[in-house]
Design a protein around this motif. Structure first.
Motif, PDB file in Angstrom:
ATOM      1  N   VAL A   1       0.864  -1.180   0.000  1.00  9.60           N
ATOM      2  CA  VAL A   1       0.000   0.000   0.000  1.00  9.60           C
ATOM      3  C   VAL A   1       0.895   1.222   0.000  1.00  9.60           C
ATOM      4  N   SER A   2       0.536   2.234  -0.763  1.00  7.24           N
ATOM      5  CA  SER A   2       1.354   3.435  -0.819  1.00  7.24           C
ATOM      6  C   SER A   2       0.583   4.634  -0.286  1.00  7.24           C
ATOM      7  N   GLN A   3       1.350   5.625   0.115  1.00  6.62           N
ATOM      8  CA  GLN A   3       0.758   6.914   0.501  1.00  6.62           C
ATOM      9  C   GLN A   3       1.662   8.013  -0.015  1.00  6.62           C
TER      10      GLN A   3
ATOM     11  N   LEU B   1      -4.148   6.636   1.548  1.00  7.39           N
ATOM     12  CA  LEU B   1      -3.588   5.328   1.267  1.00  7.39           C
ATOM     13  C   LEU B   1      -4.124   4.795  -0.061  1.00  7.39           C
TER      14      LEU B   1
ATOM     15  N   TRP C   1      -3.970   1.221  -2.453  1.00  4.74           N
ATOM     16  CA  TRP C   1      -3.533  -0.155  -2.632  1.00  4.74           C
ATOM     17  C   TRP C   1      -2.709  -0.273  -3.905  1.00  4.74           C
TER      18      TRP C   1
ATOM     19  N   TYR D   1       4.024   0.680   2.262  1.00  6.05           N
ATOM     20  CA  TYR D   1       3.799  -0.179   3.420  1.00  6.05           C
ATOM     21  C   TYR D   1       3.494  -1.595   2.967  1.00  6.05           C
TER      22      TYR D   1
ATOM     23  N   TRP E   1       0.363  -4.090   9.804  1.00  4.07           N
ATOM     24  CA  TRP E   1       1.031  -3.106   8.948  1.00  4.07           C
ATOM     25  C   TRP E   1       2.489  -2.948   9.373  1.00  4.07           C
TER      26      TRP E   1
END
Length: 122
Positions: free
Chosen positions: A37-39, A45, A47, A95, A112
């Protein structure tokens, strides 16, 4: 103690590659669907990719399809995200996260990691 520990982030130029890894401990990771998962800065967030229990099936978001690939080694309790042809818009904290069921919402993921920063810039 359950832990997911990402590594491999850094700063790279557009078009280059990075390989992120995630080491799982404290739980039976082979019983979980594993996700990335990216931010991105200032965003929510998102996926990126998941891989099923035995690594036989993976899915990627359209934005990274054909450039990113997901793999796992259950014997070593590790997950990897190979990121090729990186673009500035891939800049984000990445993440790894574990989900006890396939196709679940990212907001329901069970475990996480702390995340690793990827910056793509010339």
């Amino acid at each position: 103690e359950v832990q997911l520990a990402e590594s491999g982030g850094g700063m790279v130029q557009p078009g280059r590659s990075l390989r992120l890894t995630c080491a799982a401990s404290g739980f039976t990771s082979s019983s979980y669907v594993m996700n990335w998962v990216s931010q991105a800065p200032g965003k929510g967030l998102e996926w990126v990719s998941d891989i099923n229990y035995d690594g036989g099936r993976t899915y990627c978001a359209d934005s990274v399809k054909g450039r990113f690939s997901n793999s796992r080694d259950n014997a070593k309790n590790t997950l990897a995200l190979q990121m090729n042809s990186l673009k500035p818009e891939d800049t984000a904290v990445y993440y790894c996260a574990a989900d006890h069921q396939p196709g679940g919402s990212i907001f329901g993921f069970d475990y996480w990691g702390q995340g690793t920063q990827v910056t793509v810039s010339s």
